[in-house]
Design an enzyme around this catalytic site. Structure first.
Site, PDB file in Angstrom:
ATOM      1  N   HIS A  99      43.123  42.516  41.423  1.00 27.94           N
ATOM      2  CA  HIS A  99      43.491  43.797  40.799  1.00 27.94           C
ATOM      3  C   HIS A  99      42.532  44.905  41.255  1.00 27.94           C
ATOM      4  O   HIS A  99      42.951  46.004  41.611  1.00 27.94           O
ATOM      5  CB  HIS A  99      43.393  43.697  39.267  1.00 27.94           C
ATOM      6  N   ARG A 143      51.230  39.591  46.794  1.00 31.43           N
ATOM      7  CA  ARG A 143      50.409  38.477  47.283  1.00 31.43           C
ATOM      8  C   ARG A 143      51.136  37.672  48.344  1.00 31.43           C
ATOM      9  O   ARG A 143      50.565  37.267  49.336  1.00 31.43           O
ATOM     10  CB  ARG A 143      50.053  37.545  46.111  1.00 31.43           C
ATOM     11  N   LYS A 161      54.417  38.359  24.383  1.00 29.73           N
ATOM     12  CA  LYS A 161      53.450  37.554  25.133  1.00 29.73           C
ATOM     13  C   LYS A 161      52.089  37.671  24.456  1.00 29.73           C
ATOM     14  O   LYS A 161      51.509  38.770  24.411  1.00 29.73           O
ATOM     15  CB  LYS A 161      53.366  38.104  26.565  1.00 29.73           C
ATOM     16  N   SER A 190      45.915  36.109  37.199  1.00 32.88           N
ATOM     17  CA  SER A 190      45.213  36.002  35.917  1.00 32.88           C
ATOM     18  C   SER A 190      45.545  34.670  35.244  1.00 32.88           C
ATOM     19  O   SER A 190      44.667  34.021  34.668  1.00 32.88           O
ATOM     20  CB  SER A 190      45.612  37.150  34.986  1.00 32.88           C
TER      21      SER A 190
END
Ligand code: PNS
Length: 160
Positions: free
Chosen positions: A17, A90, A41, A127
């Site tokens: 990040h 990514r 969440k 994460s």
């Protein structure tokens, strides 16, 4: 003023990040890091804690500010005069869903999404994986800013 947003959950912020924030901050006059609140969440860190960590790790970037938002990202962009969404990519596996969101957001309000390839050393980093590895005692210190790693170890110690 050219303004971009880097949206995400940031639970917690990783080196991946931070790399995207640093690179985005050199391309725009202002970059807003928006912690998107997802009520469905349950995070390891509260939104306030994530914002605190983001403030700490981006303190060296004068044109970066931290905010949070509950709702559609495009509405946040409209309300804050933001012209671009910057997302790190990514791998090709990210692309499918990211493309879908980018196209949806573009047709909703015209806001553009710019994809920034992550640096290869960060291409496996997320994460969720960092939390999983750390939960079972794996070393993730090289994957997180120092201040974030400290908090993660502390939090997992409290939970465990
Ligand atoms: O870090 P994440 O969890 O991968 O980030 C995903 C996030 C929060 C950026 C994405 O889910 C999002 O933009 N949520 C905001 C709600 C929204 O606008 N949904 C419609 C997307 S087309």
């Amino acid at each position: 003023m050219r303004r971009a947003v880097c949206p995400g959950s940031y639970d917690p912020p990783t080196n991946g990040h931070l790399d995207i924030l640093e690179r985005a901050s050199s391309l725009f006059d202002e970059v807003v890091v928006a912690v998107l609140i997802n009520k469905n969440k349950q995070g390891l860190f509260s939104v306030e804690e994530r914002m605190e960590m983001l403030r700490e790790v981006s303190a060296h970037l004068p044109n970066v500010r931290i905010d949070s938002w509950h709702g559609l990202l495009v509405h946040y962009c409209q309300q804050n005069d933001i012209q671009a969404i910057v997302k790190g990519l990514r791998a090709i596996s990210d692309f499918d869903y990211e493309l879908q969101m980018a196209q949806m957001n573009q047709q909703l309000t015209g806001v553009e999404t710019l994809f920034m390839p992550t640096k290869p050393p960060n291409s496996f980093l997320s994460s969720s994986l960092v939390k999983e590895v750390a939960t079972y005692g794996g070393n993730v210190s090289h994957l997180l800013p120092e201040a974030v790693h400290k908090r993660l170890v502390q939090r997992l110690g409290q939970n465990g």
